[in-house]
Motif scaffolding. Structure first.
Motif, PDB file in Angstrom:
ATOM      1  N   CYS A 168       0.965  -1.017  -0.277  1.00  0.00           N
ATOM      2  CA  CYS A 168       0.373   0.090   0.242  1.00  0.00           C
ATOM      3  C   CYS A 168       0.984   1.578  -0.069  1.00  0.00           C
ATOM      4  CB  CYS A 168      -1.210  -0.017   0.954  1.00  0.00           C
ATOM      5  SG  CYS A 168      -2.083   1.365   0.862  1.00  0.00           S
TER       6      CYS A 168
ATOM      7  N   CYS B 137       0.261   3.011   3.065  1.00  0.00           N
ATOM      8  CA  CYS B 137       0.420   3.286   4.792  1.00  0.00           C
ATOM      9  C   CYS B 137       1.841   2.389   4.788  1.00  0.00           C
ATOM     10  CB  CYS B 137      -0.870   2.231   5.433  1.00  0.00           C
ATOM     11  SG  CYS B 137      -0.813   0.418   4.985  1.00  0.00           S
TER      12      CYS B 137
ATOM     13  N   CYS C 252      -7.526   1.411   4.986  1.00  0.00           N
ATOM     14  CA  CYS C 252      -6.134   1.206   5.527  1.00  0.00           C
ATOM     15  C   CYS C 252      -6.181   2.586   6.589  1.00  0.00           C
ATOM     16  CB  CYS C 252      -6.010   2.656   3.996  1.00  0.00           C
ATOM     17  SG  CYS C 252      -4.227   3.165   3.792  1.00  0.00           S
ATOM     18  N   PRO C 253      -4.891   2.519   7.475  1.00  0.00           N
ATOM     19  CA  PRO C 253      -4.536   3.076   8.497  1.00  0.00           C
ATOM     20  C   PRO C 253      -5.048   4.868   7.978  1.00  0.00           C
ATOM     21  CG  PRO C 253      -3.180   1.163   8.347  1.00  0.00           C
ATOM     22  CD  PRO C 253      -3.826   1.494   7.177  1.00  0.00           C
TER      23      PRO C 253
ATOM     24  N   HIS D 295      -6.595   0.900   1.035  1.00  0.00           N
ATOM     25  CA  HIS D 295      -5.302   0.926   0.580  1.00  0.00           C
ATOM     26  C   HIS D 295      -5.322   0.667  -1.014  1.00  0.00           C
ATOM     27  CE1 HIS D 295      -3.725  -1.085   4.671  1.00  0.00           C
ATOM     28  NE2 HIS D 295      -5.013  -1.808   4.616  1.00  0.00           N
TER      29      HIS D 295
HETATM   30 ZN   LIG Z   1      -2.656   1.119   3.135  1.00  0.00          ZN
END
Ligand SMILES: [Zn+2]
Ligand SMILES: [Zn+2]
Ligand SMILES: [Zn+2]
Length: 206
Positions: free
Chosen positions: A164, A167, A181-182, A187
């Motif tokens: 990704c 991240c 995704c964080p 992502h």
């Molecule tokens: Zn991600």
């Protein structure tokens, strides 16, 4: 969920013949067979999380998933239900692959320190206390992962794992959802323009 394909990880044995201690002992010298455990075996317990779709290490707590679960959404442990047991090799293990991957102590995800250091991706940890939200590689080994199209050690394995770029994690795209995704949203992998190499990876299970 990821489909399961198995592959055998060969364990090397060490054959050591004890040398005689000199001419006087030569007649009575015996060969000794020693079976040694590998210096560093590949590591299993790497797990796919159905919430965030990332690969994370389940052998040391449940980490921190960007998606909250439970009644109030306050539980941020990654999930292991439906996942196989993935095996990662260390950079010192034989075989080819991309060797710049680390475990994050703060969120338990696998992430690429190499790509993030090079500026091609952004590191974003959902459980970091630092302003820049770098993943934390303290205490991590360095892992080597097979990468398409040339960094492959043989047939089999599971494709559709991608780096990704938001991240720096590794996430699975073989399901309807690519996870969360964080960094927020989905992502994002780096497959455009085609052909793009070095961002799709192959994992193997125990
Ligand atoms: Zn991600
Ligand atoms: Zn997760
Ligand atoms: Zn992290």
């Amino acid at each position: 969920m990821p489909t399961i394909r198995t592959s055998s990880i060969s364990r090397r044995t060490l054959l050591t013949a004890a040398a005689g201690g000199g001419l006087a002992m030569a007649a009575g010298a015996t060969a000794t067979l020693v079976t040694a455990t590998p210096a560093r075996a590949a590591q299993h317990l790497w797990t796919w999380c159905y919430q965030c779709s990332q690969l994370w290490f389940s052998g040391n707590g449940s980490g921190y998933c960007p998606v909250g679960s439970g009644i109030f959404g306050w539980d941020h442990g990654h999930q292991s239900s439906g996942s196989g047991d993935y095996v990662l090799r260390y950079d010192t293990d034989p075989g080819v692959g991309d060797s710049h991957w680390r475990w994050c102590r703060d969120c338990a995800a696998l992430w690429s320190k190499g790509w993030s250091d090079s500026g091609r991706t952004t590191s974003y940890c959902p459980n970091s206390s630092q302003p820049l939200r770098w993943h934390n590689w303290s205490g991590s080994g360095t892992y080597k992962i097979e990468a398409l199209p040339d960094g492959i050690n043989g047939p089999g394995g599971q494709r559709l794992w991608f780096l990704c770029i938001r991240c720096s994690g590794l996430f699975f795209t073989g399901n309807a959802s690519d996870g969360t995704c964080p960094a927020g949203g989905a992502h994002r992998h780096w497959k455009s323009p085609e052909p793009q190499i070095g961002y799709e990876y192959v994992l193997r299970q125990l």
